[in-house]
Design an enzyme around this catalytic site. Sequence first.
Site, PDB file in Angstrom:
ATOM      1  N   ARG A 191      -1.210  19.653  12.533  1.00 39.56           N
ATOM      2  CA  ARG A 191      -0.909  20.130  13.896  1.00 39.56           C
ATOM      3  C   ARG A 191       0.442  20.834  13.985  1.00 39.56           C
ATOM      4  O   ARG A 191       0.622  21.750  14.771  1.00 39.56           O
ATOM      5  CB  ARG A 191      -0.920  18.950  14.877  1.00 39.56           C
ATOM      6  CG  ARG A 191      -2.297  18.386  15.123  1.00 39.56           C
ATOM      7  CD  ARG A 191      -2.201  17.061  15.831  1.00 39.56           C
ATOM      8  NE  ARG A 191      -1.346  16.132  15.076  1.00 39.56           N
ATOM      9  CZ  ARG A 191      -1.105  14.884  15.403  1.00 39.56           C
ATOM     10  NH1 ARG A 191      -1.616  14.391  16.497  1.00 39.56           N
ATOM     11  NH2 ARG A 191      -0.343  14.105  14.661  1.00 39.56           N
TER      12      ARG A 191
ATOM     13  N   HIS B 272      -8.263   6.106  -6.536  1.00 41.89           N
ATOM     14  CA  HIS B 272      -7.463   6.721  -7.608  1.00 41.89           C
ATOM     15  C   HIS B 272      -7.423   5.867  -8.877  1.00 41.89           C
ATOM     16  O   HIS B 272      -7.104   6.362  -9.940  1.00 41.89           O
ATOM     17  CB  HIS B 272      -6.052   7.088  -7.125  1.00 41.89           C
ATOM     18  CG  HIS B 272      -5.202   5.916  -6.791  1.00 41.89           C
ATOM     19  ND1 HIS B 272      -5.213   5.307  -5.562  1.00 41.89           N
ATOM     20  CD2 HIS B 272      -4.320   5.228  -7.534  1.00 41.89           C
ATOM     21  CE1 HIS B 272      -4.362   4.307  -5.566  1.00 41.89           C
ATOM     22  NE2 HIS B 272      -3.797   4.235  -6.733  1.00 41.89           N
TER      23      HIS B 272
ATOM     24  N   LYS C  80      -7.638   7.044 -13.513  1.00 47.43           N
ATOM     25  CA  LYS C  80      -6.655   6.746 -14.563  1.00 47.43           C
ATOM     26  C   LYS C  80      -7.280   6.947 -15.945  1.00 47.43           C
ATOM     27  O   LYS C  80      -8.436   6.586 -16.168  1.00 47.43           O
ATOM     28  CB  LYS C  80      -6.151   5.305 -14.416  1.00 47.43           C
ATOM     29  CG  LYS C  80      -5.226   5.147 -13.220  1.00 47.43           C
ATOM     30  CD  LYS C  80      -4.647   3.767 -13.154  1.00 47.43           C
ATOM     31  CE  LYS C  80      -3.734   3.622 -11.958  1.00 47.43           C
ATOM     32  NZ  LYS C  80      -2.503   4.427 -12.066  1.00 47.43           N
TER      33      LYS C  80
ATOM     34  N   GLU D  38       2.019  -5.881  -7.729  1.00 48.91           N
ATOM     35  CA  GLU D  38       3.015  -4.901  -7.276  1.00 48.91           C
ATOM     36  C   GLU D  38       4.301  -5.650  -6.967  1.00 48.91           C
ATOM     37  O   GLU D  38       4.256  -6.779  -6.474  1.00 48.91           O
ATOM     38  CB  GLU D  38       2.511  -4.194  -6.021  1.00 48.91           C
ATOM     39  CG  GLU D  38       1.279  -3.347  -6.273  1.00 48.91           C
ATOM     40  CD  GLU D  38       0.744  -2.746  -4.987  1.00 48.91           C
ATOM     41  OE1 GLU D  38       1.216  -1.664  -4.625  1.00 48.91           O
ATOM     42  OE2 GLU D  38      -0.116  -3.368  -4.361  1.00 48.91           O
TER      43      GLU D  38
ATOM     44  N   HIS E  96     -10.309  -1.288  -5.298  1.00 52.30           N
ATOM     45  CA  HIS E  96      -9.761  -1.090  -6.645  1.00 52.30           C
ATOM     46  C   HIS E  96     -10.217  -2.166  -7.647  1.00 52.30           C
ATOM     47  O   HIS E  96     -10.697  -1.860  -8.731  1.00 52.30           O
ATOM     48  CB  HIS E  96      -8.233  -1.068  -6.618  1.00 52.30           C
ATOM     49  CG  HIS E  96      -7.647  -0.041  -5.698  1.00 52.30           C
ATOM     50  ND1 HIS E  96      -8.147   1.233  -5.591  1.00 52.30           N
ATOM     51  CD2 HIS E  96      -6.603  -0.096  -4.842  1.00 52.30           C
ATOM     52  CE1 HIS E  96      -7.431   1.916  -4.716  1.00 52.30           C
ATOM     53  NE2 HIS E  96      -6.492   1.130  -4.245  1.00 52.30           N
TER      54      HIS E  96
ATOM     55  N   LYS F 212       1.401  -8.424  -3.476  1.00 54.90           N
ATOM     56  CA  LYS F 212       2.620  -7.643  -3.248  1.00 54.90           C
ATOM     57  C   LYS F 212       3.821  -8.536  -3.500  1.00 54.90           C
ATOM     58  O   LYS F 212       3.731  -9.762  -3.401  1.00 54.90           O
ATOM     59  CB  LYS F 212       2.650  -7.184  -1.784  1.00 54.90           C
ATOM     60  CG  LYS F 212       1.457  -6.316  -1.445  1.00 54.90           C
ATOM     61  CD  LYS F 212       1.926  -5.010  -0.884  1.00 54.90           C
ATOM     62  CE  LYS F 212       0.791  -4.083  -0.674  1.00 54.90           C
ATOM     63  NZ  LYS F 212       0.765  -2.959  -1.585  1.00 54.90           N
TER      64      LYS F 212
END
Length: 482
Positions: A51, A177, A181, A215, A239, A330
């Site tokens: 936009r 994604h 890999k 992570e 995933h 996480k």
Amino acid sequence: MVSRIIPVETFDLIIFGGTGDLARRKILPGLFKRFCDGQIPPGSRIIAAARSEMDLGGFQEFVTEAIADALGLPEPDQIADFADLLDYVPIDALSDQGWSELAEKLPSFDNTRAFYFSVGPSIFEPLAERLHRHSLVDPNTRIVVEKPFGRDLDSARDLNATLRAHFDEGQIYRIDHYLGKETVQNLMAVRFGNMLFEPLWNSQYIDHIQISVAEDVGVGGRGAYYDKSGAMRDMVQNHLMQLLCLTAMEPPSFFEPDAVRDEKLKVIRALAPVEPHHIVRGQYTDNSETVTYRQDVEDPRSTTESYIAMKCHVNNWRWAGTPFYLRTGKRLKARDSEINVVFKRTPHLIFGPEAGEHNNELRIQLQPDEGITLRVTIKEPGPGGMRLMDVPLDMSFAEALGDDADTPDAYERLIMDVIRGNQTLFMRDDEVEAAWAWTDPIIEGWEARNDVPKPYDSYSNGPTDADLLIERDGRYWRGIGA
Ligand code: NAP
């Protein structure tokens, strides 16, 4: 050995959300790398749409900065040539502003055409509808969509129905994604391109499989989004499930999109419902340097999980009795994603107790580095009896491939696959729905029981209950970051 770059056909890629975070960090730098490698032929165009009012010069500057942030300062010649491919159109997908300008830039279908929907899913329907209304799509046009693919089975079905109302399934590229890999594809090459592994790839020889995606970052700036989702929806349903499928699937007859996706679907459908006591949910707390998950998401009573560990079974002949342990979280000790295939011990120990007991292990590492290691047992060197030790046979790409180990980022590969029209590494609608059909009852169970996640220290291995989950079975998690 020189890797072969095979240019794709000339294309027009129109990125809706071309100024957003994903475009800036992944899509645009990825395209630049493919361009520098000579894979994008002259005459191709990359048109961003969003936009915000911006002229072409402003957008080219934005792209140059994005590339510098992601990859370091580009060569002036290369960035100048790449900038020639770029264009920008201010469009509001929710109104009719800007569409005729875009249509003028795309007068013919001579180039392969793909629209990247790098915008929130609430915009997909009006966007798809307007693309048709303005005659911007033909039967060969592709669309690329990003997760989340719904937040449960019903919403995933609605989203799929929305997309299929405007496009055939063969035109829809759902990106995960992880599937782009190099190592994930190497998992298939190792399994199906060698005689060595596949005969052993079953419950007779494999003790268990661990799939870990750890992570070290917290939910940070994505707190509001993440808190509505949690680790199960954000990571496991997509995933981890995809990694599990590629590890557990039967060999497809051909390396061809639907043959591969049919086999993955069979794995998801064979997943047994998970017993509540085979799941541990966790939520990170603070340490001296950090804030808690609840502070991060600004909800002092949030019961969303930032960590999950679970024991699953694939109910089929191949995997009967071999558990799959999945975990993701996480703010853990390190950024470390890997699949560990732990083989059974030899049936009889000839070396006596001092030799110890050893398992062969195939370790497929996805991040931070990609590589595959096979741990084999050998004699500990030196005199003094027969003691055994495990040593890695390193199949890491850096070692074997030298400079060619600079493998493309997952996004680079996946976008080129879109242009090639190869859907092998993209999720099909039935896969997504089957994955939700398996996860929904688990999440509903937590909600019915008002389940509260276990606290775990920031930068630790996760909740101690997760250790107990696997240790009860006489097994151990592979160390995070080890
Ligand atoms: P973002 O940073 O919020 O960017 C959104 C983009 O969409 C901006 O370019 C925005 O520009 C544009 N936009 C918003 N409303 C629009 C409209 N009505 N018409 C045209 N353009 C519009 O989001 P993002 O992080 O890039 O994420 C994009 C999609 O990818 C989301 O579905 C997200 O879930 C998914 N995803 C993102 C990541 C990631 O790492 N970022 C990872 C996985 C999946 P204007 O405001 O100028 O319109």
